[in-house]
Scaffold this motif. Structure first.
Motif, mmCIF file in Angstrom:
data_model
loop_
_atom_site.group_PDB
_atom_site.id
_atom_site.type_symbol
_atom_site.label_atom_id
_atom_site.label_comp_id
_atom_site.label_asym_id
_atom_site.label_seq_id
_atom_site.Cartn_x
_atom_site.Cartn_y
_atom_site.Cartn_z
ATOM 1 N N THR A 1 31.423 14.964 99.752
ATOM 2 C CA THR A 1 30.781 15.041 98.436
ATOM 3 C C THR A 1 29.949 16.317 98.292
ATOM 4 O O THR A 1 29.751 16.805 97.177
ATOM 5 N N HIS B 1 33.923 -1.238 98.654
ATOM 6 C CA HIS B 1 33.559 -0.008 99.343
ATOM 7 C C HIS B 1 34.678 1.027 99.368
ATOM 8 O O HIS B 1 34.391 2.225 99.517
ATOM 9 N N THR B 2 35.928 0.607 99.239
ATOM 10 C CA THR B 2 37.039 1.552 99.390
ATOM 11 C C THR B 2 38.026 1.553 98.221
ATOM 12 O O THR B 2 38.765 2.517 98.063
ATOM 13 N N GLU C 1 32.369 8.755 111.675
ATOM 14 C CA GLU C 1 31.041 8.450 111.179
ATOM 15 C C GLU C 1 31.143 8.426 109.647
ATOM 16 O O GLU C 1 31.086 9.467 108.996
ATOM 17 N N GLY C 2 31.339 7.240 109.096
ATOM 18 C CA GLY C 2 31.687 7.101 107.691
ATOM 19 C C GLY C 2 30.708 7.752 106.737
ATOM 20 O O GLY C 2 31.107 8.461 105.795
ATOM 21 N N ARG C 3 29.424 7.554 106.962
ATOM 22 C CA ARG C 3 28.425 8.116 106.065
ATOM 23 C C ARG C 3 28.424 9.637 106.135
ATOM 24 O O ARG C 3 28.309 10.311 105.114
ATOM 25 N N GLU C 4 28.580 10.186 107.352
ATOM 26 C CA GLU C 4 28.621 11.644 107.494
ATOM 27 C C GLU C 4 29.867 12.222 106.827
ATOM 28 O O GLU C 4 29.816 13.290 106.220
ATOM 29 N N THR D 1 34.709 -0.832 110.384
ATOM 30 C CA THR D 1 34.273 0.208 109.446
ATOM 31 C C THR D 1 35.316 1.305 109.276
ATOM 32 O O THR D 1 35.325 2.004 108.270
ATOM 33 N N PHE E 1 31.430 10.959 104.227
ATOM 34 C CA PHE E 1 31.187 10.899 102.791
ATOM 35 C C PHE E 1 30.262 12.036 102.351
ATOM 36 O O PHE E 1 30.512 12.701 101.343
ATOM 37 N N ASN E 2 29.204 12.274 103.123
ATOM 38 C CA ASN E 2 28.258 13.340 102.771
ATOM 39 C C ASN E 2 28.906 14.716 102.836
ATOM 40 O O ASN E 2 28.661 15.568 101.970
#
Length: 323
Positions: A224, A37-38, A215-218, A153, A220-221
């Protein structure tokens, strides 16, 4: 016309190396998951009592040792960090004391992981003014002291370290040929060290800070979505294409994110300076460390180097250095 140039660079990391297997002993994770993942294999952590000002001082001394300057010739010290020793005095003031840089004034910049980009840009303006001659820009983080080690996380990403450059005023345009900075106020996606206000008067009141959280997904979004287009637009304003850049030094958030940016720009990973695999995410120090590693191994004469930072706040920006 006046500008600034970089005389020297250096970096410093704590001696203790923490592997993914070490983290797996204290939290529910494993080496396979972390690397998948990293891309991170190891990170340095300050487990011997070194604070942010200590790492910053070590990097600054190493950088100064590569120049002919005495510490008394430093006019300005900027430390970029969001893991300071404390709210006051500034970490930069402690570095100034440690170095005995009696002629320098010093202050901190807090723009999280994009700090080195903001710091170099700021020092450049002071040096261009003609009032100041020599500056130290240091990015230093002890992320480990702000981690919640039950939050797997976030914690697995981060390491500690510092990088520094010595900058000096020069005639002509200098190395910084183009810059662009942005801030988008958002305290929820990434935050650290928040201190809540009082809700009542009581002898039990005592300042408390919260641990780092994201908030890892946020994240990343956000990155990107924004960063590849930011880089393309930034270069386009100077009539440049991504292939016109010799080296990229992005924030060392995680290897997968850097790979995404490289793919979005259609540029080979060989052009990207990466230290996140062995150092982890060292926040603002990552770009500074990456620049030093590139500077120590490659003749940058005639090269274009793009520094791109992005971090909590939300802050992001780029500097184009032309040597």
């Amino acid at each position: 016309m006046s500008g600034s140039k970089i005389l020297a660079s250096a970096h410093y990391v704590p001696s203790d190396i923490v592997t993914n297997d070490d983290l797996a002993k204290i939290m529910d994770t494993n080496d396979e998951w972390i690397q998948a993942h990293t891309g991170i294999k190891t990170r340095h952590m300050s487990l011997q009592g070194e604070n942010t000002s200590d790492l910053a001082t070590q990097a600054a001394r190493l950088a100064l040792a590569q120049t002919n300057l005495t510490v008394e010739e430093i006019d300005l010290i900027i430390v970029t960090t969001f893991t300071p020793d404390g709210l006051a005095p500034s970490t930069a003031a402690l570095v100034q004391r440690n170095l005995k840089a009696t002629n320098a004034w010093a202050y901190d910049i807090s723009t999280a992981c994009s700090g080195f980009v903001f710091g170099v840009s700021t020092a450049d303006k002071f040096l261009r003014s003609g009032v100041y001659k020599n500056a130290l820009v240091i990015s230093a983080e002890v992320n480990s002291k702000m981690m919640d080690f039950k939050d797997r996380t976030s914690t697995v990403f981060f390491g500690d370290g510092a990088g520094a450059v010595v900058m000096t005023a020069t005639q002509g345009n200098g190395v910084l040929s183009k810059e662009e900075m942005h801030t988008i106020g958002n305290e929820n996606v990434v935050h650290s060290g928040r201190i809540a206000p009082l809700t009542s008067l009581s002898v039990e009141n005592y300042p408390k800070t919260d641990a780092f959280a994201q908030e890892g997904r946020e994240v990343f979004n956000e990155v990107t979505t924004l960063i590849p287009q930011h880089i393309k637009d930034f270069l386009g304003d100077k009539q440049l294409l991504p292939q016109d850049i010799d080296y990229y030094i992005p924030h060392q958030a995680n290897l997968r994110l850097i790979e995404y940016i490289a793919e979005a720009l259609n540029e080979p990973m060989a052009k990207f300076s990466t230290n996140v695999i062995r150092n982890g995410n060292t926040s603002s120090a990552g770009i500074a460390i990456g620049f030093d590693e590139l500077n120590q191994t490659v003749d940058l004469t005639g090269k274009r180097v793009l520094l791109t930072g992005f971090g909590a706040g939300f802050t992001y920006g780029s500097l184009l250095l032309e040597f």
